[in-house]
Design a protein around this motif. Structure first.
Motif, PDB file in Angstrom:
ATOM      1  N   LEU A 225      21.940  -8.756 -11.651  1.00  0.00           N
ATOM      2  CA  LEU A 225      22.202  -9.279 -12.981  1.00  0.00           C
ATOM      3  C   LEU A 225      23.252 -10.254 -12.878  1.00  0.00           C
ATOM      4  O   LEU A 225      23.285 -11.288 -13.421  1.00  0.00           O
ATOM      5  CB  LEU A 225      22.682  -8.056 -13.741  1.00  0.00           C
ATOM      6  N   VAL A 226      24.493 -10.156 -11.977  1.00  0.00           N
ATOM      7  CA  VAL A 226      25.266 -11.057 -11.886  1.00  0.00           C
ATOM      8  C   VAL A 226      24.860 -12.129 -11.224  1.00  0.00           C
ATOM      9  O   VAL A 226      25.034 -13.493 -11.643  1.00  0.00           O
ATOM     10  CB  VAL A 226      26.570 -10.445 -11.197  1.00  0.00           C
ATOM     11  N   GLU A 227      23.994 -12.125 -10.219  1.00  0.00           N
ATOM     12  CA  GLU A 227      23.642 -13.397  -9.824  1.00  0.00           C
ATOM     13  C   GLU A 227      22.611 -14.098 -10.703  1.00  0.00           C
ATOM     14  O   GLU A 227      22.714 -15.621 -10.788  1.00  0.00           O
ATOM     15  CB  GLU A 227      22.775 -12.900  -8.440  1.00  0.00           C
ATOM     16  N   ILE A 267      27.918  -6.613 -20.174  1.00  0.00           N
ATOM     17  CA  ILE A 267      29.344  -5.573 -19.716  1.00  0.00           C
ATOM     18  C   ILE A 267      29.063  -4.239 -20.707  1.00  0.00           C
ATOM     19  O   ILE A 267      29.505  -3.471 -19.910  1.00  0.00           O
ATOM     20  CB  ILE A 267      30.453  -6.477 -20.460  1.00  0.00           C
ATOM     21  N   ASP A 268      28.506  -4.272 -21.799  1.00  0.00           N
ATOM     22  CA  ASP A 268      28.557  -3.015 -22.503  1.00  0.00           C
ATOM     23  C   ASP A 268      27.460  -1.838 -21.851  1.00  0.00           C
ATOM     24  O   ASP A 268      27.505  -0.971 -21.505  1.00  0.00           O
ATOM     25  CB  ASP A 268      28.081  -3.326 -24.081  1.00  0.00           C
ATOM     26  N   LEU A 269      26.336  -2.748 -21.232  1.00  0.00           N
ATOM     27  CA  LEU A 269      25.200  -2.172 -20.710  1.00  0.00           C
ATOM     28  C   LEU A 269      25.622  -1.366 -19.419  1.00  0.00           C
ATOM     29  O   LEU A 269      25.484  -0.322 -19.135  1.00  0.00           O
ATOM     30  CB  LEU A 269      24.014  -2.861 -20.648  1.00  0.00           C
ATOM     31  N   THR A 270      26.273  -2.374 -18.606  1.00  0.00           N
ATOM     32  CA  THR A 270      26.671  -1.976 -17.087  1.00  0.00           C
ATOM     33  C   THR A 270      27.592  -0.783 -17.410  1.00  0.00           C
ATOM     34  O   THR A 270      27.929   0.141 -16.564  1.00  0.00           O
ATOM     35  CB  THR A 270      27.064  -3.134 -16.372  1.00  0.00           C
ATOM     36  N   GLY A 271      28.613  -1.173 -18.099  1.00  0.00           N
ATOM     37  CA  GLY A 271      29.959   0.096 -18.285  1.00  0.00           C
ATOM     38  C   GLY A 271      29.338   1.165 -18.715  1.00  0.00           C
ATOM     39  O   GLY A 271      29.959   2.022 -18.504  1.00  0.00           O
ATOM     40  N   SER A 442      30.684   4.679  -4.226  1.00  0.00           N
ATOM     41  CA  SER A 442      29.549   3.951  -4.634  1.00  0.00           C
ATOM     42  C   SER A 442      29.662   3.820  -6.072  1.00  0.00           C
ATOM     43  O   SER A 442      29.280   2.844  -6.743  1.00  0.00           O
ATOM     44  CB  SER A 442      28.241   4.741  -4.361  1.00  0.00           C
ATOM     45  N   VAL A 443      30.238   4.754  -6.970  1.00  0.00           N
ATOM     46  CA  VAL A 443      30.639   4.443  -8.352  1.00  0.00           C
ATOM     47  C   VAL A 443      31.594   3.329  -8.427  1.00  0.00           C
ATOM     48  O   VAL A 443      31.467   2.467  -9.432  1.00  0.00           O
ATOM     49  CB  VAL A 443      31.072   5.859  -8.721  1.00  0.00           C
ATOM     50  N   ILE A 444      32.654   3.283  -7.835  1.00  0.00           N
ATOM     51  CA  ILE A 444      33.656   1.882  -7.592  1.00  0.00           C
ATOM     52  C   ILE A 444      32.780   0.607  -7.475  1.00  0.00           C
ATOM     53  O   ILE A 444      32.956  -0.197  -8.091  1.00  0.00           O
ATOM     54  CB  ILE A 444      34.732   2.368  -6.710  1.00  0.00           C
ATOM     55  N   ALA A 445      31.861   0.767  -6.606  1.00  0.00           N
ATOM     56  CA  ALA A 445      31.020  -0.301  -6.255  1.00  0.00           C
ATOM     57  C   ALA A 445      30.212  -0.885  -7.454  1.00  0.00           C
ATOM     58  O   ALA A 445      29.791  -2.041  -7.672  1.00  0.00           O
ATOM     59  CB  ALA A 445      30.189  -0.220  -4.887  1.00  0.00           C
ATOM     60  N   ALA A 446      29.542   0.339  -8.156  1.00  0.00           N
ATOM     61  CA  ALA A 446      28.832  -0.137  -9.386  1.00  0.00           C
ATOM     62  C   ALA A 446      29.697  -0.737 -10.412  1.00  0.00           C
ATOM     63  O   ALA A 446      29.103  -1.754 -10.970  1.00  0.00           O
ATOM     64  CB  ALA A 446      28.046   1.281  -9.595  1.00  0.00           C
ATOM     65  N   ARG A 447      30.945  -0.152 -10.541  1.00  0.00           N
ATOM     66  CA  ARG A 447      31.720  -0.740 -11.522  1.00  0.00           C
ATOM     67  C   ARG A 447      32.065  -2.228 -11.205  1.00  0.00           C
ATOM     68  O   ARG A 447      31.690  -3.091 -12.024  1.00  0.00           O
ATOM     69  CB  ARG A 447      32.981   0.127 -11.636  1.00  0.00           C
ATOM     70  N   ARG A 453      32.238  -7.964 -12.314  1.00  0.00           N
ATOM     71  CA  ARG A 453      31.989  -9.489 -11.788  1.00  0.00           C
ATOM     72  C   ARG A 453      31.353 -10.247 -13.300  1.00  0.00           C
ATOM     73  O   ARG A 453      31.559 -11.448 -13.483  1.00  0.00           O
ATOM     74  CB  ARG A 453      30.979  -9.569 -10.965  1.00  0.00           C
ATOM     75  N   LEU A 454      30.728  -9.412 -14.122  1.00  0.00           N
ATOM     76  CA  LEU A 454      30.247  -9.834 -15.254  1.00  0.00           C
ATOM     77  C   LEU A 454      31.503 -10.531 -16.340  1.00  0.00           C
ATOM     78  O   LEU A 454      31.303 -11.392 -16.808  1.00  0.00           O
ATOM     79  CB  LEU A 454      29.332  -8.922 -16.137  1.00  0.00           C
ATOM     80  N   SER A 455      32.584  -9.403 -16.191  1.00  0.00           N
ATOM     81  CA  SER A 455      33.582  -9.858 -17.086  1.00  0.00           C
ATOM     82  C   SER A 455      34.492 -11.136 -16.434  1.00  0.00           C
ATOM     83  O   SER A 455      34.961 -12.093 -17.312  1.00  0.00           O
ATOM     84  CB  SER A 455      34.620  -8.698 -17.010  1.00  0.00           C
TER      85      SER A 455
END
Length: 481
Positions: A225-227, A267-271, A442-447, A453-455
């Protein structure tokens, strides 16, 4: 004179029409592309995250979740009054028919010990873990099997005898980990293991292992999504740089503003999705600490937790009793976390502000030590101090001490005067709950790959808009920008 006035009126009318066209044109363009054209440009990348978000929302709104919440609300922090209320496993309305506080999940769990003891007194000699259908009640097991739980539903690792019961336990464990307390989760795993805490510890690590695939998928979806959003922003910036008139530039800037709105939704969705796994990472870590009689820090080794700046060092123990607050050491508050020491895991730039466009303060090679000035990264940036200077560095460019890759000296001239000594190899990884540690990372990486990155992208856009504003130009001329 009258001719001049008429000419002036004509020019004013033409100017008014031109200004109106600048305002109306973007709206018309938006109408052609649809109301959410900018948002939907990355619909394929958002789809997996939206699916997970709905699954977690449905899970938390389920009758099972309501039963757990009712049990905790009525004071059944760990073990409720038991199954004698008839809410589970006794007919009397079935699952969903008697889900009051007395017939909650914690009530079913509370009855496990009593039923196990009754079996032993009757001479059955049957281990508690083999009488699962009786201990949880058929309604509870059926309800758990009916849940759609990411990482559990459709999972192929429950073959052999008792596979359905194991799947039911795994589903219950995820739900309790999300909506209940670590105390309740630890007691659930203890009863699932028939009181064997070593087996309970192993089962907790297995719970974390089943969630690894989901959290890694979230990290991949977030990165994709970021890309996609980065490509949108690059296209907008390129078109803005080559626009030949104010009309086109205004339309393109309007599109960039719409991209900011789309990023807020992303950001709301991924968060929101990552938050579910942050809760589970905390519950798995604390549950394992309780069953092992250790601390969060010992469970995670040298890792920082996904849910805090640093792991608590207070040893936890299994909760005692059935009332709220009767959980012994487990209820003690962890000490406040101090700002951690950090090290660059890649070549990094310390900047004067937490935005990519801010002026560089210092460039750092891999392995440079920094001292954080705050307890946790904010918006994907750490405020740090290095060499007496204060600045900001991206969270993705630093890690805890010992996490930097080993830098080997070049072969040529390695023996020459002033050659750098070869760094010592990193210490061996500590033996411990490998799935819990891998899941935490992996949770840290997902965040970081998603929300972080979106922020940063949204901050970069807002900074660009600020620089383009008339007010910013005026302040800059005065030296205040």
């Amino acid at each position: 004179m009258e001719t001049l006035r008429n000419a002036r009126r004509l020019r004013m009318a033409v100017s008014a029409v031109a200004l109106l066209s600048l305002t109306v044109q973007p709206v018309m363009a938006q109408g052609k592309g649809g109301k959410d054209a900018v948002l939907n440009a990355c619909a394929a990348e958002r789809a997996p995250l939206q699916k997970l978000d709905k699954e977690y929302d449905d899970l938390k709104k389920s009758k099972m979740s309501a039963a757990i919440g009712e049990g905790l609300k009525t004071g059944a922090m760990v073990l409720a009054k038991g199954v004698t209320s008839g809410g589970f496993g006794r007919g009397g309305g079935g699952f969903g028919g008697g889900l009051g506080g007395m017939g909650s999940l914690m009530g079913a769990v509370g009855g496990m010990a009593m039923q196990s003891a009754a079996q032993q007194q009757a001479g059955g000699g049957q281990a508690a873990s083999t009488g699962a259908s009786l201990m949880f009640g058929q309604d509870m097991l059926t309800g758990a099997m009916g849940l759609n739980v990411p990482g559990v539903s459709g999972y192929g690792g429950f073959g052999g005898s008792g596979g359905d019961n194991m799947k039911a336990y795994a589903a219950l464990a995820v739900l309790v980990a999300i909506v209940a307390t670590a105390d309740a989760y630890a007691k659930l795993k203890e009863q699932e293991a028939g009181g064997d805490l070593k087996k309970a510890s192993f089962n907790i690590d297995q719970d974390a292992g089943r969630q690894l695939t989901v959290s890694r998928s979230i990290a991949d979806s977030g990165a994709a999504l970021v890309e996609c959003r980065s490509a949108q922003l690059t296209d907008i910036n390129n078109r803005l740089a080559t626009a030949s008139n104010d009309k086109d530039r205004k339309a393109i800037r309007r599109e960039r503003t719409e991209l900011t709105s789309a990023l807020k939704k992303d950001i709301d969705l991924t968060g929101g999705v990552v938050d579910q796994h942050t809760n589970m990472a905390k519950t798995f870590t604390q549950g394992r600490a309780m069953t092992d009689g250790t601390s969060e820090a010992e469970v995670l080794g040298s890792q920082a937790p996904a849910y805090a700046a640093a792991p608590a060092v207070t040893k936890l123990s299994m909760p005692k009793g059935s009332g709220a607050g009767a959980s012994g050491e487990a209820s003690s508050a962890p000490p406040a976390a101090a700002p951690p020491e950090l090290v660059t895991v890649k070549a990094a730039v310390v900047r004067s502000a937490p935005v990519a466009s801010a002026a560089p303060v210092k460039s750092l090679p891999v392995g440079s030590a920094l001292q954080a000035r705050i307890a946790a990264a904010d918006g994907g940036w750490w405020e740090v101090e290095v060499g007496g200077q204060t600045g900001y560095v991206r969270a993705s460019e630093v890690g805890p001490p010992g996490s930097a890759p080993v830098q080997t000296a070049a072969r040529g001239g390695a023996r020459g005067k002033g050659a750098a000594a070869r760094p010592a190899p990193p210490p061996p990884a500590p033996v411990g709950p490998s799935n819990i540690r891998a899941y935490n990372q992996s949770v840290i990486a997902a965040r970081d790959n998603g929300k972080g990155r979106l922020s940063t992208l949204m901050t970069d856009i807002q900074t660009a808009e600020r620089r383009e504003s008339v007010l910013y130009a005026w302040l800059s001329n005065l030296g205040l920008g």
